[in-house]
Design an enzyme around this catalytic site. Sequence first.
Site, mmCIF file in Angstrom:
data_model
loop_
_atom_site.group_PDB
_atom_site.id
_atom_site.type_symbol
_atom_site.label_atom_id
_atom_site.label_comp_id
_atom_site.label_asym_id
_atom_site.label_seq_id
_atom_site.Cartn_x
_atom_site.Cartn_y
_atom_site.Cartn_z
ATOM 1 N N TRP A 241 -4.802 -11.957 11.543
ATOM 2 C CA TRP A 241 -3.898 -13.000 11.049
ATOM 3 C C TRP A 241 -3.753 -14.154 12.037
ATOM 4 O O TRP A 241 -2.664 -14.429 12.512
ATOM 5 C CB TRP A 241 -2.510 -12.392 10.770
ATOM 6 C CG TRP A 241 -2.493 -11.376 9.677
ATOM 7 C CD1 TRP A 241 -2.591 -11.618 8.343
ATOM 8 C CD2 TRP A 241 -2.323 -9.956 9.813
ATOM 9 N NE1 TRP A 241 -2.513 -10.441 7.632
ATOM 10 C CE2 TRP A 241 -2.347 -9.403 8.507
ATOM 11 C CE3 TRP A 241 -2.163 -9.095 10.901
ATOM 12 C CZ2 TRP A 241 -2.210 -8.040 8.275
ATOM 13 C CZ3 TRP A 241 -2.028 -7.742 10.653
ATOM 14 C CH2 TRP A 241 -2.054 -7.222 9.346
ATOM 15 N N HIS B 127 1.301 -14.291 6.010
ATOM 16 C CA HIS B 127 1.427 -13.426 4.841
ATOM 17 C C HIS B 127 2.872 -13.456 4.367
ATOM 18 O O HIS B 127 3.740 -14.039 5.030
ATOM 19 C CB HIS B 127 0.950 -11.988 5.132
ATOM 20 C CG HIS B 127 1.504 -11.369 6.386
ATOM 21 N ND1 HIS B 127 1.162 -10.103 6.814
ATOM 22 C CD2 HIS B 127 2.392 -11.831 7.316
ATOM 23 C CE1 HIS B 127 1.793 -9.829 7.941
ATOM 24 N NE2 HIS B 127 2.542 -10.846 8.263
ATOM 25 N N ARG C 54 -3.624 -19.528 7.085
ATOM 26 C CA ARG C 54 -4.493 -18.838 8.044
ATOM 27 C C ARG C 54 -5.337 -19.868 8.769
ATOM 28 O O ARG C 54 -5.813 -20.834 8.151
ATOM 29 C CB ARG C 54 -5.447 -17.870 7.325
ATOM 30 C CG ARG C 54 -4.763 -16.753 6.539
ATOM 31 C CD ARG C 54 -4.511 -15.507 7.354
ATOM 32 N NE ARG C 54 -3.636 -14.601 6.617
ATOM 33 C CZ ARG C 54 -4.039 -13.518 5.948
ATOM 34 N NH1 ARG C 54 -5.303 -13.188 5.947
ATOM 35 N NH2 ARG C 54 -3.170 -12.758 5.301
ATOM 36 N N GLN D 155 0.311 -15.498 -1.785
ATOM 37 C CA GLN D 155 0.376 -14.036 -1.831
ATOM 38 C C GLN D 155 1.571 -13.632 -2.682
ATOM 39 O O GLN D 155 2.509 -14.414 -2.875
ATOM 40 C CB GLN D 155 0.554 -13.443 -0.435
ATOM 41 C CG GLN D 155 -0.726 -13.391 0.378
ATOM 42 C CD GLN D 155 -0.595 -12.545 1.632
ATOM 43 O OE1 GLN D 155 0.523 -12.280 2.092
ATOM 44 N NE2 GLN D 155 -1.722 -12.157 2.199
ATOM 45 N N VAL E 127 2.644 -0.269 7.616
ATOM 46 C CA VAL E 127 2.745 0.860 6.677
ATOM 47 C C VAL E 127 2.079 2.106 7.279
ATOM 48 O O VAL E 127 1.194 2.004 8.121
ATOM 49 C CB VAL E 127 2.091 0.527 5.306
ATOM 50 C CG1 VAL E 127 2.993 -0.369 4.486
ATOM 51 C CG2 VAL E 127 0.709 -0.076 5.486
ATOM 52 N N ALA F 114 5.417 -0.670 0.056
ATOM 53 C CA ALA F 114 5.196 -2.117 0.046
ATOM 54 C C ALA F 114 3.759 -2.397 -0.373
ATOM 55 O O ALA F 114 2.891 -1.526 -0.260
ATOM 56 C CB ALA F 114 5.454 -2.698 1.436
HETATM 57 N N1 DAH Z 1 0.218 -8.602 4.499
HETATM 58 C C1 DAH Z 1 -1.102 -8.059 4.228
HETATM 59 C C2 DAH Z 1 -2.140 -9.154 4.389
HETATM 60 O O1 DAH Z 1 -1.798 -10.292 4.408
HETATM 61 C C3 DAH Z 1 -1.171 -7.483 2.851
HETATM 62 C C4 DAH Z 1 -0.366 -6.221 2.775
HETATM 63 C C5 DAH Z 1 -0.943 -4.996 3.058
HETATM 64 C C6 DAH Z 1 0.961 -6.289 2.406
HETATM 65 C C7 DAH Z 1 -0.217 -3.842 2.971
HETATM 66 C C8 DAH Z 1 1.711 -5.121 2.341
HETATM 67 C C9 DAH Z 1 1.083 -3.868 2.620
HETATM 68 O O2 DAH Z 1 2.989 -5.116 2.009
HETATM 69 O O3 DAH Z 1 1.823 -2.754 2.524
HETATM 70 O O4 DAH Z 1 -3.308 -8.855 4.505
#
Ligand code: DAH
Length: 344
Positions: free
Chosen positions: A159, A174, A200, A214, A257, A311
């Site tokens: 990121w 994100h 990004r 997103q 997570v 999530a």
């Molecule tokens: N934030 C992650 C991304 O930008 C995507 C993501 C993955 C969000 C897993 C979540 C999760 O809430 O549990 O690549």
Amino acid sequence: MASLAETLETLEKRALGDLAGVGDDSALENWRNVYLGRRGALADYLRSVGQLAAADRPAAGQAANAVKVALEAAFADREAQIQALSLDARFEADRIDVTLPARRLHTGALHPTTQILRRIVSIFRDLGFRETEGPEVELDWYNFEALNIPPDHPARDMWDTFYVNPPSVLLRTHTSPVQIRTMERSTPPVRVIVPGRVYRYEAQDPSHEWMFYQVEGLAVDAGLTMADLKGVLVAFAQRIFWPDTQCKFRCSYFPFVEPGMEMDVQCPICRGQGCRVCKHSGWLELLGAGMVHPKVLTNVGYDPEQVHGFAFGMGPERIAMVTHVIDDIRLFYGNDLRFLQQFG
Ligand code: DAH
């Protein structure tokens, strides 16, 4: 007398001849002055009648009057003709061709991203999630640290972003920071769906943009399990694609997570048969998800022994690209009307 009568006759002929050549209002007015006006030809004639012998005057006067009446009548006729002519000309100039097809009205339409966002959010609303949003200019704490991504953690490489005020103020990479912001100001149960723009530091190519959208989802409650997560995500996939869409869960890693996973769906274009869109695999990667990491729960003051959460995060452009078979994400924000007008 004979000579006067002759004069009268010539005068009438000349007048009528001239009148026939009169073509507009001003020529008509001129004609009237020349023949019927106070100093006109007929008035002159009448004056000469006054010089005749008394016995001859009545007959000459009557003859002159008859000519006057005739000329006035001719004048009225000609005037009417000219008016009618100019009316025709005006109609001709103003003519509207009612058989021409109407000019097309360009009505605006929602941007394809807005359309897909609304569909996604409304599906989750039906599943009991509340829509919320968060800031695009974010603190490092929310974008990274509270999500269990400490400074210098290798996961930060996934990121890379733009810094507004380094090192602590940045453009969010994100929508996951809204998980933290939501939990901070709520007590469980929590169920939110979060659409928003993210950024990004990225070289652009057909599948990478430096700004995109997103949709984040978060649920926290006592006793939530992976089965709840899977149930919600399969229900979503089967509403946005086909009611019998197959889903596949693969282990994956996201620092916020544990366990983490990615969900693939059967390609909605070929329905699993293999095509250009799914690169002949029959499957498409749809989103990242997992059970909220205990450290994340602790960071917002929740007790990971009492509540659990799940999530997920997905890219709406990707869903629109699949359903509309669009092969370049840069088209979404290039402002090319030839592209946008296809989504009216
Ligand atoms: N934030 C992650 C991304 O930008 C995507 C993501 C993955 C969000 C897993 C979540 C999760 O809430 O549990 O690549």
